[in-house]
Design a protein around this motif. Structure first.
Motif, PDB file in Angstrom:
ATOM      1  N   LYS A  34       9.327 -16.769 -43.021  1.00 46.83           N
ATOM      2  CA  LYS A  34       9.904 -17.741 -42.084  1.00 46.83           C
ATOM      3  C   LYS A  34       8.983 -18.040 -40.908  1.00 46.83           C
ATOM      4  O   LYS A  34       8.241 -17.187 -40.441  1.00 46.83           O
ATOM      5  CB  LYS A  34      11.228 -17.215 -41.506  1.00 46.83           C
ATOM      6  CG  LYS A  34      12.274 -16.889 -42.540  1.00 46.83           C
ATOM      7  CD  LYS A  34      12.851 -18.129 -43.138  1.00 46.83           C
ATOM      8  CE  LYS A  34      13.995 -17.774 -44.061  1.00 46.83           C
ATOM      9  NZ  LYS A  34      14.319 -18.815 -44.977  1.00 46.83           N
ATOM     10  N   GLU A  35       9.074 -19.271 -40.453  1.00 49.58           N
ATOM     11  CA  GLU A  35       8.484 -19.677 -39.177  1.00 49.58           C
ATOM     12  C   GLU A  35       9.614 -19.514 -38.169  1.00 49.58           C
ATOM     13  O   GLU A  35      10.713 -20.026 -38.364  1.00 49.58           O
ATOM     14  CB  GLU A  35       8.016 -21.127 -39.250  1.00 49.58           C
ATOM     15  CG  GLU A  35       7.472 -21.661 -37.957  1.00 49.58           C
ATOM     16  CD  GLU A  35       6.041 -21.225 -37.656  1.00 49.58           C
ATOM     17  OE1 GLU A  35       5.588 -21.479 -36.534  1.00 49.58           O
ATOM     18  OE2 GLU A  35       5.383 -20.629 -38.524  1.00 49.58           O
ATOM     19  N   ILE A  89      11.400 -19.774 -34.393  1.00 49.07           N
ATOM     20  CA  ILE A  89      11.471 -20.429 -33.080  1.00 49.07           C
ATOM     21  C   ILE A  89      12.220 -19.435 -32.190  1.00 49.07           C
ATOM     22  O   ILE A  89      13.305 -18.981 -32.543  1.00 49.07           O
ATOM     23  CB  ILE A  89      12.270 -21.743 -33.129  1.00 49.07           C
ATOM     24  CG1 ILE A  89      11.515 -22.804 -33.929  1.00 49.07           C
ATOM     25  CG2 ILE A  89      12.585 -22.244 -31.724  1.00 49.07           C
ATOM     26  CD1 ILE A  89      10.450 -23.532 -33.175  1.00 49.07           C
ATOM     27  N   SER A  92       6.938 -20.740 -31.128  1.00 47.76           N
ATOM     28  CA  SER A  92       7.003 -20.846 -32.579  1.00 47.76           C
ATOM     29  C   SER A  92       5.915 -19.960 -33.155  1.00 47.76           C
ATOM     30  O   SER A  92       4.769 -20.002 -32.695  1.00 47.76           O
ATOM     31  CB  SER A  92       6.781 -22.304 -32.996  1.00 47.76           C
ATOM     32  OG  SER A  92       6.682 -22.399 -34.389  1.00 47.76           O
ATOM     33  N   TYR A 107      15.604 -18.490 -34.121  1.00 48.90           N
ATOM     34  CA  TYR A 107      15.948 -19.507 -35.113  1.00 48.90           C
ATOM     35  C   TYR A 107      14.821 -19.530 -36.135  1.00 48.90           C
ATOM     36  O   TYR A 107      13.720 -19.078 -35.849  1.00 48.90           O
ATOM     37  CB  TYR A 107      16.055 -20.887 -34.458  1.00 48.90           C
ATOM     38  CG  TYR A 107      17.095 -20.955 -33.366  1.00 48.90           C
ATOM     39  CD1 TYR A 107      18.365 -21.452 -33.625  1.00 48.90           C
ATOM     40  CD2 TYR A 107      16.808 -20.516 -32.080  1.00 48.90           C
ATOM     41  CE1 TYR A 107      19.328 -21.507 -32.620  1.00 48.90           C
ATOM     42  CE2 TYR A 107      17.763 -20.564 -31.075  1.00 48.90           C
ATOM     43  CZ  TYR A 107      19.014 -21.061 -31.355  1.00 48.90           C
ATOM     44  OH  TYR A 107      19.966 -21.102 -30.362  1.00 48.90           O
ATOM     45  N   SER A 108      15.080 -20.068 -37.316  1.00 50.11           N
ATOM     46  CA  SER A 108      14.010 -20.180 -38.305  1.00 50.11           C
ATOM     47  C   SER A 108      13.796 -21.633 -38.688  1.00 50.11           C
ATOM     48  O   SER A 108      14.718 -22.448 -38.647  1.00 50.11           O
ATOM     49  CB  SER A 108      14.338 -19.362 -39.556  1.00 50.11           C
ATOM     50  OG  SER A 108      15.377 -19.971 -40.291  1.00 50.11           O
ATOM     51  N   LEU A 109      12.557 -21.945 -39.051  1.00 50.55           N
ATOM     52  CA  LEU A 109      12.193 -23.249 -39.593  1.00 50.55           C
ATOM     53  C   LEU A 109      11.661 -23.009 -40.991  1.00 50.55           C
ATOM     54  O   LEU A 109      10.826 -22.124 -41.195  1.00 50.55           O
ATOM     55  CB  LEU A 109      11.082 -23.899 -38.760  1.00 50.55           C
ATOM     56  CG  LEU A 109      11.415 -24.325 -37.347  1.00 50.55           C
ATOM     57  CD1 LEU A 109      10.158 -24.838 -36.660  1.00 50.55           C
ATOM     58  CD2 LEU A 109      12.473 -25.394 -37.347  1.00 50.55           C
ATOM     59  N   ARG A 158       8.457 -27.833 -40.642  1.00 49.81           N
ATOM     60  CA  ARG A 158       7.629 -27.650 -39.452  1.00 49.81           C
ATOM     61  C   ARG A 158       7.008 -28.979 -39.066  1.00 49.81           C
ATOM     62  O   ARG A 158       5.856 -29.249 -39.381  1.00 49.81           O
ATOM     63  CB  ARG A 158       6.528 -26.640 -39.725  1.00 49.81           C
ATOM     64  CG  ARG A 158       7.003 -25.226 -39.706  1.00 49.81           C
ATOM     65  CD  ARG A 158       5.829 -24.309 -39.804  1.00 49.81           C
ATOM     66  NE  ARG A 158       6.105 -23.384 -40.880  1.00 49.81           N
ATOM     67  CZ  ARG A 158       5.212 -22.670 -41.509  1.00 49.81           C
ATOM     68  NH1 ARG A 158       3.955 -22.776 -41.199  1.00 49.81           N
ATOM     69  NH2 ARG A 158       5.550 -21.853 -42.463  1.00 49.81           N
ATOM     70  N   MET A 218      15.834 -30.955 -32.964  1.00 56.63           N
ATOM     71  CA  MET A 218      15.682 -29.520 -33.171  1.00 56.63           C
ATOM     72  C   MET A 218      16.906 -28.903 -33.839  1.00 56.63           C
ATOM     73  O   MET A 218      16.784 -28.007 -34.663  1.00 56.63           O
ATOM     74  CB  MET A 218      15.417 -28.828 -31.832  1.00 56.63           C
ATOM     75  CG  MET A 218      14.902 -27.433 -31.981  1.00 56.63           C
ATOM     76  SD  MET A 218      14.613 -26.608 -30.416  1.00 56.63           S
ATOM     77  CE  MET A 218      13.586 -27.742 -29.554  1.00 56.63           C
ATOM     78  N   LYS A 231      16.566 -29.032 -37.550  1.00 57.27           N
ATOM     79  CA  LYS A 231      15.434 -28.347 -38.158  1.00 57.27           C
ATOM     80  C   LYS A 231      15.451 -26.834 -37.974  1.00 57.27           C
ATOM     81  O   LYS A 231      14.876 -26.105 -38.766  1.00 57.27           O
ATOM     82  CB  LYS A 231      14.138 -28.923 -37.608  1.00 57.27           C
ATOM     83  CG  LYS A 231      13.966 -30.363 -38.001  1.00 57.27           C
ATOM     84  CD  LYS A 231      12.692 -30.929 -37.442  1.00 57.27           C
ATOM     85  CE  LYS A 231      12.517 -32.330 -37.975  1.00 57.27           C
ATOM     86  NZ  LYS A 231      12.403 -33.337 -36.982  1.00 57.27           N
ATOM     87  N   ALA A 232      16.081 -26.359 -36.914  1.00 54.71           N
ATOM     88  CA  ALA A 232      16.097 -24.923 -36.620  1.00 54.71           C
ATOM     89  C   ALA A 232      17.432 -24.325 -37.052  1.00 54.71           C
ATOM     90  O   ALA A 232      18.482 -24.788 -36.648  1.00 54.71           O
ATOM     91  CB  ALA A 232      15.864 -24.697 -35.132  1.00 54.71           C
ATOM     92  N   ARG A 233      17.354 -23.304 -37.883  1.00 52.16           N
ATOM     93  CA  ARG A 233      18.557 -22.635 -38.344  1.00 52.16           C
ATOM     94  C   ARG A 233      18.741 -21.331 -37.575  1.00 52.16           C
ATOM     95  O   ARG A 233      17.815 -20.531 -37.501  1.00 52.16           O
ATOM     96  CB  ARG A 233      18.452 -22.336 -39.827  1.00 52.16           C
ATOM     97  CG  ARG A 233      18.446 -23.606 -40.670  1.00 52.16           C
ATOM     98  CD  ARG A 233      18.294 -23.297 -42.129  1.00 52.16           C
ATOM     99  NE  ARG A 233      18.429 -24.404 -43.035  1.00 52.16           N
ATOM    100  CZ  ARG A 233      17.905 -25.604 -42.927  1.00 52.16           C
ATOM    101  NH1 ARG A 233      17.215 -25.925 -41.871  1.00 52.16           N
ATOM    102  NH2 ARG A 233      18.060 -26.529 -43.847  1.00 52.16           N
TER     103      ARG A 233
END
Length: 122
Positions: free
Chosen positions: A13-14, A16, A28, A55-57, A62, A73, A76-78
């Motif tokens: 995961k990316e 945030i 990030s 949060y994850s992207l 991205r 946002m 896109k951010a979970r």
């Protein structure tokens, strides 16, 4: 959960991170850099931090603007429903806890929200 468990659980995961201090900051980074993020960017640069929400992207999501901001946002951010509280940190050990309610990222949409991107080359 500690940094090692965080890194293993969110390996692909990316992340945030919404950091609450006197102001709100966004970072990030790939989940594998969680230790580096906590030591360099949080403990060293933001010693007055109070809470961090994660949060994850997904890799395909991205999408940054030229200024490094994220539009829409909230879409896109979970939320990972994990946070860190400064008062619960122990000497050189990250402590992350589950949380039920996350801050609504919609509040930051439309503002010039700068996201500091951290990579392995940083």
């Amino acid at each position: 959960m500690n940094c090692t468990e965080f890194r293993e659980k969110f390996a692909d995961k990316e992340i945030i991170a919404l950091v609450m201090e006197k102001y709100v900051y966004f970072y990030s980074f790939p989940a594998e850099l969680i230790n580096f993020f906590m030591i360099k960017y949080i403990d060293t640069e933001k010693p007055g931090w109070r809470k961090i929400f994660f949060y994850s992207l997904e890799a395909s999501e991205r999408k940054y603007t030229e200024e490094g901001t994220i539009a829409k946002m909230q879409e896109k951010a979970r939320p990972l429903y994990i946070y860190a509280n400064n008062s619960e940190q122990k000497a050189n050990v990250c402590v992350f806890k589950d949380i039920v309610r996350m801050p609504n990222l919609k509040e930051f949409e439309g503002q010039k929200t700068k996201i500091v991107r951290i990579s392995k080359n940083t």
